[in-house]
Design a protein around this motif. Structure first.
Motif, mmCIF file in Angstrom:
data_model
loop_
_atom_site.group_PDB
_atom_site.id
_atom_site.type_symbol
_atom_site.label_atom_id
_atom_site.label_comp_id
_atom_site.label_asym_id
_atom_site.label_seq_id
_atom_site.Cartn_x
_atom_site.Cartn_y
_atom_site.Cartn_z
ATOM 1 N N LYS A 17 11.922 28.305 -35.889
ATOM 2 C CA LYS A 17 11.642 29.132 -34.711
ATOM 3 C C LYS A 17 10.785 28.364 -33.712
ATOM 4 O O LYS A 17 10.991 28.464 -32.508
ATOM 5 C CB LYS A 17 10.978 30.440 -35.113
ATOM 6 C CG LYS A 17 11.964 31.422 -35.721
ATOM 7 C CD LYS A 17 11.320 32.730 -36.103
ATOM 8 C CE LYS A 17 12.385 33.634 -36.723
ATOM 9 N NZ LYS A 17 11.852 34.861 -37.220
ATOM 10 N N ALA A 18 9.847 27.569 -34.218
ATOM 11 C CA ALA A 18 9.013 26.748 -33.331
ATOM 12 C C ALA A 18 9.866 25.676 -32.643
ATOM 13 O O ALA A 18 9.716 25.428 -31.438
ATOM 14 C CB ALA A 18 7.870 26.104 -34.108
ATOM 15 N N VAL A 19 10.772 25.055 -33.387
ATOM 16 C CA VAL A 19 11.670 24.051 -32.809
ATOM 17 C C VAL A 19 12.554 24.695 -31.750
ATOM 18 O O VAL A 19 12.742 24.153 -30.658
ATOM 19 C CB VAL A 19 12.530 23.377 -33.903
ATOM 20 C CG1 VAL A 19 13.639 22.534 -33.299
ATOM 21 C CG2 VAL A 19 11.655 22.537 -34.830
ATOM 22 N N TYR A 20 13.096 25.866 -32.049
ATOM 23 C CA TYR A 20 13.954 26.582 -31.101
ATOM 24 C C TYR A 20 13.169 26.946 -29.836
ATOM 25 O O TYR A 20 13.678 26.842 -28.728
ATOM 26 C CB TYR A 20 14.540 27.836 -31.733
ATOM 27 C CG TYR A 20 15.632 27.595 -32.766
ATOM 28 C CD1 TYR A 20 15.922 26.319 -33.239
ATOM 29 C CD2 TYR A 20 16.355 28.648 -33.281
ATOM 30 C CE1 TYR A 20 16.910 26.116 -34.185
ATOM 31 C CE2 TYR A 20 17.355 28.454 -34.213
ATOM 32 C CZ TYR A 20 17.632 27.187 -34.669
ATOM 33 O OH TYR A 20 18.625 26.982 -35.596
ATOM 34 N N TRP A 21 11.911 27.374 -29.999
ATOM 35 C CA TRP A 21 11.088 27.716 -28.844
ATOM 36 C C TRP A 21 10.901 26.492 -27.955
ATOM 37 O O TRP A 21 11.045 26.568 -26.740
ATOM 38 C CB TRP A 21 9.733 28.258 -29.310
ATOM 39 C CG TRP A 21 8.782 28.483 -28.167
ATOM 40 C CD1 TRP A 21 8.687 29.589 -27.384
ATOM 41 C CD2 TRP A 21 7.829 27.536 -27.657
ATOM 42 N NE1 TRP A 21 7.718 29.406 -26.418
ATOM 43 C CE2 TRP A 21 7.179 28.152 -26.557
ATOM 44 C CE3 TRP A 21 7.456 26.251 -28.008
ATOM 45 C CZ2 TRP A 21 6.189 27.519 -25.821
ATOM 46 C CZ3 TRP A 21 6.472 25.610 -27.267
ATOM 47 C CH2 TRP A 21 5.851 26.249 -26.195
ATOM 48 N N PHE A 22 10.564 25.346 -28.579
ATOM 49 C CA PHE A 22 10.371 24.112 -27.823
ATOM 50 C C PHE A 22 11.653 23.720 -27.091
ATOM 51 O O PHE A 22 11.622 23.367 -25.909
ATOM 52 C CB PHE A 22 9.915 22.974 -28.748
ATOM 53 C CG PHE A 22 9.816 21.651 -28.050
ATOM 54 C CD1 PHE A 22 8.704 21.335 -27.288
ATOM 55 C CD2 PHE A 22 10.841 20.716 -28.147
ATOM 56 C CE1 PHE A 22 8.611 20.109 -26.625
ATOM 57 C CE2 PHE A 22 10.757 19.497 -27.495
ATOM 58 C CZ PHE A 22 9.638 19.200 -26.728
ATOM 59 N N ALA A 23 12.786 23.776 -27.789
ATOM 60 C CA ALA A 23 14.062 23.392 -27.186
ATOM 61 C C ALA A 23 14.407 24.306 -26.011
ATOM 62 O O ALA A 23 14.840 23.843 -24.960
ATOM 63 C CB ALA A 23 15.172 23.443 -28.236
ATOM 64 N N ARG A 24 14.191 25.592 -26.185
ATOM 65 C CA ARG A 24 14.485 26.547 -25.114
ATOM 66 C C ARG A 24 13.590 26.278 -23.905
ATOM 67 O O ARG A 24 14.042 26.316 -22.772
ATOM 68 C CB ARG A 24 14.310 27.986 -25.611
ATOM 69 C CG ARG A 24 14.842 29.034 -24.644
ATOM 70 C CD ARG A 24 14.834 30.439 -25.212
ATOM 71 N NE ARG A 24 15.842 30.603 -26.267
ATOM 72 C CZ ARG A 24 15.570 30.649 -27.574
ATOM 73 N NH1 ARG A 24 14.330 30.601 -28.002
ATOM 74 N NH2 ARG A 24 16.536 30.803 -28.445
ATOM 75 N N ARG A 25 12.326 25.966 -24.153
ATOM 76 C CA ARG A 25 11.400 25.662 -23.071
ATOM 77 C C ARG A 25 11.804 24.371 -22.357
ATOM 78 O O ARG A 25 11.757 24.263 -21.141
ATOM 79 C CB ARG A 25 9.980 25.527 -23.611
ATOM 80 C CG ARG A 25 8.921 25.402 -22.492
ATOM 81 C CD ARG A 25 7.606 24.997 -23.033
ATOM 82 N NE ARG A 25 7.707 23.561 -23.308
ATOM 83 C CZ ARG A 25 6.762 22.832 -23.840
ATOM 84 N NH1 ARG A 25 5.643 23.377 -24.211
ATOM 85 N NH2 ARG A 25 6.917 21.552 -24.049
ATOM 86 N N GLU A 26 12.235 23.394 -23.112
ATOM 87 C CA GLU A 26 12.586 22.085 -22.560
ATOM 88 C C GLU A 26 13.930 22.085 -21.829
ATOM 89 O O GLU A 26 14.070 21.447 -20.796
ATOM 90 C CB GLU A 26 12.624 21.063 -23.703
ATOM 91 C CG GLU A 26 12.767 19.636 -23.269
ATOM 92 C CD GLU A 26 11.508 19.031 -22.692
ATOM 93 O OE1 GLU A 26 11.615 17.962 -22.079
ATOM 94 O OE2 GLU A 26 10.417 19.621 -22.823
#
Length: 178
Positions: A17-26
């Motif tokens: 979920k943290a990786v997905y959050w970062f990817a979505r933000r980026e």
């Protein structure tokens, strides 16, 4: 549709979920390759760290152009789409990408770009494997990543004509075994 369905946010653990959050933000969305590689979180994290490190080390218009050409040559529509988006966000002229197949004769490309694009063509070929039924998704992700990594190593060494150092014959320096 991918051969392997990606891990959904609902099915993701805290790390994913943290990786997905970062990817979505980026990127504005979670890239599908990330969700597929998420079947093997350790490989996903290793790949992500590798991608970020490479981006910091070698980034620029020429590198983006050869990456795009490689994606076109391999027929990776996702990579073509994503690469064009990254180049657009970097302010590069993406209109000339429509002429990437004619790079060798097109006045839209410099001599350096033509040579770099020809080099990318020479180093690119398409690997194919359908092993999911025999080994499962997690192992297939790990196997594919390892093969891609060795392709990277071997192509780098081959491009620079790096030969063996005699590690198997005992002529090279050896790390102590104890």
């Amino acid at each position: 549709m991918t051969r392997i369905k990606g891990v959904t946010k609902k099915d993701a653990g805290l790390l994913l979920k943290a990786v997905y959050w970062f990817a979505r933000r980026e990127f504005g969305a979670v890239p599908e390759p990330v969700t597929v590689m998420a079947h093997h979180p350790k490989v996903l994290i290793a790949s992500g760290r590798h991608e970020l490190a490479v981006k910091k080390a070698v980034h620029g218009p020429l590198f983006e152009l050869v990456v795009y050409r490689t994606a076109v040559k391999l027929g990776c529509s996702w990579c073509v789409d994503f690469g064009a988006m990254l180049m657009k966000h970097d302010g590069l002229d993406i209109e000339r990408l429509k002429h990437i197949d004619e790079y060798a004769t097109s006045p839209l490309f410099t001599d350096l770009e033509r040579k770099a694009l020809a080099y990318a063509d020479a180093m690119t070929e398409t690997p194919v494997a359908e092993l999911e039924g025999l080994m499962g998704r997690k192992q297939l992700i790990a196997l594919t990543y390892q093969i891609a990594l060795e392709n990277q190593r071997a192509r780098f060494n081959s491009a620079f004509d790096i030969k063996d150092q005699g590690f198997t014959s005992g002529d090279a320096c050896r790390v102590p075994t104890n």
